[in-house]
Design a protein around this motif. Structure first.
Motif, PDB file in Angstrom:
ATOM      1  N   MET A   1     -60.539 -40.968 -38.392  1.00 60.45           N
ATOM      2  CA  MET A   1     -61.858 -40.790 -37.796  1.00 60.45           C
ATOM      3  C   MET A   1     -62.192 -42.005 -36.933  1.00 60.45           C
ATOM      4  SD  MET A   1     -65.317 -39.974 -39.817  1.00 60.45           S
ATOM      5  CE  MET A   1     -66.862 -40.399 -39.161  1.00 60.45           C
ATOM      6  N   ASP A   2     -62.562 -41.751 -35.688  1.00 61.53           N
ATOM      7  CA  ASP A   2     -62.876 -42.813 -34.750  1.00 61.53           C
ATOM      8  C   ASP A   2     -64.371 -43.141 -34.830  1.00 61.53           C
ATOM      9  OD1 ASP A   2     -62.713 -44.643 -32.697  1.00 61.53           O
ATOM     10  OD2 ASP A   2     -62.788 -43.130 -31.118  1.00 61.53           O
ATOM     11  N   VAL A   3     -64.699 -44.342 -35.291  1.00 60.70           N
ATOM     12  CA  VAL A   3     -66.098 -44.740 -35.442  1.00 60.70           C
ATOM     13  C   VAL A   3     -66.570 -45.630 -34.298  1.00 60.70           C
ATOM     14  CG1 VAL A   3     -66.115 -44.500 -37.948  1.00 60.70           C
ATOM     15  CG2 VAL A   3     -65.502 -46.683 -36.923  1.00 60.70           C
ATOM     16  N   THR A   4     -65.709 -45.862 -33.301  1.00 61.70           N
ATOM     17  CA  THR A   4     -66.112 -46.734 -32.193  1.00 61.70           C
ATOM     18  C   THR A   4     -67.246 -46.141 -31.370  1.00 61.70           C
ATOM     19  OG1 THR A   4     -64.349 -45.817 -30.819  1.00 61.70           O
ATOM     20  CG2 THR A   4     -63.870 -47.862 -32.012  1.00 61.70           C
ATOM     21  N   TYR A   5     -67.468 -44.827 -31.452  1.00 61.18           N
ATOM     22  CA  TYR A   5     -68.578 -44.214 -30.728  1.00 61.18           C
ATOM     23  C   TYR A   5     -69.924 -44.737 -31.232  1.00 61.18           C
ATOM     24  CZ  TYR A   5     -69.415 -41.224 -34.759  1.00 61.18           C
ATOM     25  OH  TYR A   5     -69.694 -40.769 -36.024  1.00 61.18           O
ATOM     26  N   LEU A   6     -69.937 -45.358 -32.408  1.00 61.39           N
ATOM     27  CA  LEU A   6     -71.178 -45.903 -32.953  1.00 61.39           C
ATOM     28  C   LEU A   6     -71.644 -47.151 -32.200  1.00 61.39           C
ATOM     29  CD1 LEU A   6     -70.441 -45.508 -36.764  1.00 61.39           C
ATOM     30  CD2 LEU A   6     -71.956 -44.098 -35.361  1.00 61.39           C
ATOM     31  N   ILE A   7     -70.715 -47.851 -31.560  1.00 59.11           N
ATOM     32  CA  ILE A   7     -71.096 -49.060 -30.836  1.00 59.11           C
ATOM     33  C   ILE A   7     -71.231 -48.829 -29.343  1.00 59.11           C
ATOM     34  CG2 ILE A   7     -70.138 -50.633 -32.553  1.00 59.11           C
ATOM     35  CD1 ILE A   7     -67.753 -51.036 -30.620  1.00 59.11           C
ATOM     36  N   CYS A   8     -70.635 -47.741 -28.815  1.00 55.82           N
ATOM     37  CA  CYS A   8     -70.687 -47.476 -27.377  1.00 55.82           C
ATOM     38  C   CYS A   8     -70.036 -46.131 -27.086  1.00 55.82           C
ATOM     39  CB  CYS A   8     -69.957 -48.581 -26.622  1.00 55.82           C
ATOM     40  SG  CYS A   8     -69.954 -48.365 -24.832  1.00 55.82           S
ATOM     41  N   HIS A   9     -70.478 -45.489 -26.004  1.00 50.00           N
ATOM     42  CA  HIS A   9     -69.875 -44.207 -25.628  1.00 50.00           C
ATOM     43  C   HIS A   9     -68.501 -44.390 -24.997  1.00 50.00           C
ATOM     44  CE1 HIS A   9     -70.845 -45.075 -21.464  1.00 50.00           C
ATOM     45  NE2 HIS A   9     -72.104 -45.264 -21.810  1.00 50.00           N
ATOM     46  N   ARG A  10     -68.228 -45.545 -24.422  1.00 50.53           N
ATOM     47  CA  ARG A  10     -66.926 -45.933 -23.857  1.00 50.53           C
ATOM     48  C   ARG A  10     -66.428 -44.996 -22.758  1.00 50.53           C
ATOM     49  NH1 ARG A  10     -62.950 -46.748 -28.600  1.00 50.53           N
ATOM     50  NH2 ARG A  10     -61.689 -47.360 -26.855  1.00 50.53           N
ATOM     51  N   ARG A  11     -67.316 -44.469 -21.959  1.00 52.14           N
ATOM     52  CA  ARG A  11     -66.902 -43.586 -20.866  1.00 52.14           C
ATOM     53  C   ARG A  11     -66.148 -44.396 -19.824  1.00 52.14           C
ATOM     54  NH1 ARG A  11     -72.028 -39.978 -19.351  1.00 52.14           N
ATOM     55  NH2 ARG A  11     -70.606 -39.374 -17.691  1.00 52.14           N
ATOM     56  N   PRO A  12     -64.964 -43.948 -19.433  1.00 55.94           N
ATOM     57  CA  PRO A  12     -64.130 -44.721 -18.496  1.00 55.94           C
ATOM     58  C   PRO A  12     -64.815 -45.033 -17.173  1.00 55.94           C
ATOM     59  CG  PRO A  12     -62.861 -42.950 -19.470  1.00 55.94           C
ATOM     60  CD  PRO A  12     -64.291 -42.742 -19.897  1.00 55.94           C
ATOM     61  N   GLU A  13     -65.580 -44.086 -16.628  1.00 53.61           N
ATOM     62  CA  GLU A  13     -66.229 -44.317 -15.329  1.00 53.61           C
ATOM     63  C   GLU A  13     -67.398 -45.297 -15.428  1.00 53.61           C
ATOM     64  OE1 GLU A  13     -68.281 -40.739 -17.139  1.00 53.61           O
ATOM     65  OE2 GLU A  13     -66.216 -41.429 -16.987  1.00 53.61           O
ATOM     66  N   ARG A  14     -67.827 -45.612 -16.634  1.00 52.11           N
ATOM     67  CA  ARG A  14     -68.920 -46.563 -16.828  1.00 52.11           C
ATOM     68  C   ARG A  14     -68.441 -47.852 -17.494  1.00 52.11           C
ATOM     69  NH1 ARG A  14     -74.002 -42.689 -18.541  1.00 52.11           N
ATOM     70  NH2 ARG A  14     -73.980 -41.476 -16.624  1.00 52.11           N
ATOM     71  N   LYS A  19     -56.623 -54.805 -14.676  1.00 49.00           N
ATOM     72  CA  LYS A  19     -55.202 -54.472 -14.586  1.00 49.00           C
ATOM     73  C   LYS A  19     -54.888 -53.141 -15.267  1.00 49.00           C
ATOM     74  CE  LYS A  19     -53.708 -59.218 -14.084  1.00 49.00           C
ATOM     75  NZ  LYS A  19     -52.863 -60.300 -14.571  1.00 49.00           N
ATOM     76  N   GLY A  20     -55.752 -52.159 -15.053  1.00 51.82           N
ATOM     77  CA  GLY A  20     -55.516 -50.832 -15.599  1.00 51.82           C
ATOM     78  C   GLY A  20     -55.937 -50.626 -17.040  1.00 51.82           C
ATOM     79  N   HIS A  21     -56.460 -51.660 -17.669  1.00 55.18           N
ATOM     80  CA  HIS A  21     -56.892 -51.554 -19.063  1.00 55.18           C
ATOM     81  C   HIS A  21     -58.416 -51.507 -19.123  1.00 55.18           C
ATOM     82  CE1 HIS A  21     -52.872 -52.216 -20.629  1.00 55.18           C
ATOM     83  NE2 HIS A  21     -52.751 -53.216 -19.770  1.00 55.18           N
ATOM     84  N   GLN A  22     -58.940 -50.512 -19.831  1.00 55.38           N
ATOM     85  CA  GLN A  22     -60.388 -50.334 -19.963  1.00 55.38           C
ATOM     86  C   GLN A  22     -60.953 -51.293 -20.999  1.00 55.38           C
ATOM     87  OE1 GLN A  22     -61.596 -46.288 -20.747  1.00 55.38           O
ATOM     88  NE2 GLN A  22     -63.529 -46.954 -21.641  1.00 55.38           N
ATOM     89  N   PHE A  23     -62.131 -51.864 -20.677  1.00 55.05           N
ATOM     90  CA  PHE A  23     -62.848 -52.669 -21.663  1.00 55.05           C
ATOM     91  C   PHE A  23     -63.146 -51.796 -22.876  1.00 55.05           C
ATOM     92  CE2 PHE A  23     -65.121 -56.623 -19.923  1.00 55.05           C
ATOM     93  CZ  PHE A  23     -64.026 -56.992 -19.173  1.00 55.05           C
ATOM     94  N   PRO A  24     -63.273 -52.384 -24.056  1.00 56.90           N
ATOM     95  CA  PRO A  24     -63.553 -51.593 -25.259  1.00 56.90           C
ATOM     96  C   PRO A  24     -64.967 -51.012 -25.297  1.00 56.90           C
ATOM     97  CG  PRO A  24     -63.405 -53.913 -25.805  1.00 56.90           C
ATOM     98  CD  PRO A  24     -63.016 -53.782 -24.367  1.00 56.90           C
ATOM     99  N   VAL A  25     -65.868 -51.524 -24.457  1.00 61.68           N
ATOM    100  CA  VAL A  25     -67.229 -50.998 -24.368  1.00 61.68           C
ATOM    101  C   VAL A  25     -67.594 -50.828 -22.903  1.00 61.68           C
ATOM    102  CG1 VAL A  25     -68.034 -51.925 -26.581  1.00 61.68           C
ATOM    103  CG2 VAL A  25     -68.232 -53.316 -24.538  1.00 61.68           C
ATOM    104  N   CYS A  26     -68.654 -50.054 -22.628  1.00 62.26           N
ATOM    105  CA  CYS A  26     -69.086 -49.807 -21.244  1.00 62.26           C
ATOM    106  C   CYS A  26     -69.709 -51.071 -20.640  1.00 62.26           C
ATOM    107  CB  CYS A  26     -70.075 -48.648 -21.211  1.00 62.26           C
ATOM    108  SG  CYS A  26     -71.696 -49.035 -21.892  1.00 62.26           S
ATOM    109  N   ALA A  27     -70.035 -50.997 -19.361  1.00 65.87           N
ATOM    110  CA  ALA A  27     -70.584 -52.152 -18.652  1.00 65.87           C
ATOM    111  C   ALA A  27     -71.913 -52.612 -19.240  1.00 65.87           C
ATOM    112  CB  ALA A  27     -70.740 -51.819 -17.172  1.00 65.87           C
ATOM    113  N   ARG A  28     -72.801 -51.671 -19.575  1.00 65.80           N
ATOM    114  CA  ARG A  28     -74.105 -52.057 -20.132  1.00 65.80           C
ATOM    115  C   ARG A  28     -73.943 -52.714 -21.504  1.00 65.80           C
ATOM    116  NH1 ARG A  28     -76.825 -47.556 -19.622  1.00 65.80           N
ATOM    117  NH2 ARG A  28     -77.455 -48.088 -17.516  1.00 65.80           N
ATOM    118  N   CYS A  29     -73.105 -52.135 -22.345  1.00 65.23           N
ATOM    119  CA  CYS A  29     -72.872 -52.730 -23.670  1.00 65.23           C
ATOM    120  C   CYS A  29     -72.184 -54.086 -23.552  1.00 65.23           C
ATOM    121  CB  CYS A  29     -72.051 -51.781 -24.541  1.00 65.23           C
ATOM    122  SG  CYS A  29     -72.973 -50.323 -25.069  1.00 65.23           S
ATOM    123  N   THR A  30     -71.317 -54.240 -22.550  1.00 61.68           N
ATOM    124  CA  THR A  30     -70.695 -55.542 -22.297  1.00 61.68           C
ATOM    125  C   THR A  30     -71.781 -56.584 -22.054  1.00 61.68           C
ATOM    126  OG1 THR A  30     -68.695 -54.538 -21.377  1.00 61.68           O
ATOM    127  CG2 THR A  30     -69.136 -56.831 -20.784  1.00 61.68           C
ATOM    128  N   GLY A  31     -72.760 -56.240 -21.214  1.00 59.44           N
ATOM    129  CA  GLY A  31     -73.877 -57.148 -20.955  1.00 59.44           C
ATOM    130  C   GLY A  31     -74.686 -57.436 -22.204  1.00 59.44           C
TER     131      GLY A  31
END
Length: 107
Positions: A1-14, A19-31
């Motif tokens: 079960m993936d519980v990472t959705y609890l900290i962020c939606h992690r949508r790739p376009e956001r 270098k081709g690797h997505q941050f573990p959280v979106c831009a807003r959550c990064t801030g």
């Protein structure tokens, strides 16, 4: 079960990509996470006076993130990752100030 959705939606376009690797959280959550961590470090070494004016300032810092998030949610406009990061930095700072003030006054 993936519980990472609890900290962020992690949508790739956001999310940022390096270098081709997505941050573990979106831009807003990064801030949010950056400002929360930096403020906690700062508050650890410095006394903070949680006055009423400071708390009002903290609430005002939350408004840009709320406006950006809600206007995107209701598809009134599309934001970009730079704006998401900036509103996340402001919102995270406002949120952590309110959390620390609550701790200061009530715990």
């Amino acid at each position: 079960m993936d519980v990472t959705y609890l900290i962020c939606h992690r949508r790739p376009e956001r999310s940022f990509h390096i270098k081709g690797h997505q941050f573990p959280v979106c831009a807003r959550c990064t801030g949010f996470y950056i400002s929360v961590i930096l403020y906690c470090i700062y508050a650890f070494f410095n006394y903070i006076n949680y006055s009423m004016q400071f708390l009002i300032f903290a609430v005002l810092l939350l408004i840009p993130a709320a406006i950006d998030g809600f206007t995107q949610f209701f598809e009134l406009r599309e934001s970009n990752n730079t704006l998401r990061l900036i509103t996340g930095l402001c919102g995270g700072l406002g949120l952590i100030i309110l959390i620390k003030a609550f701790k200061f006054y009530f715990l």
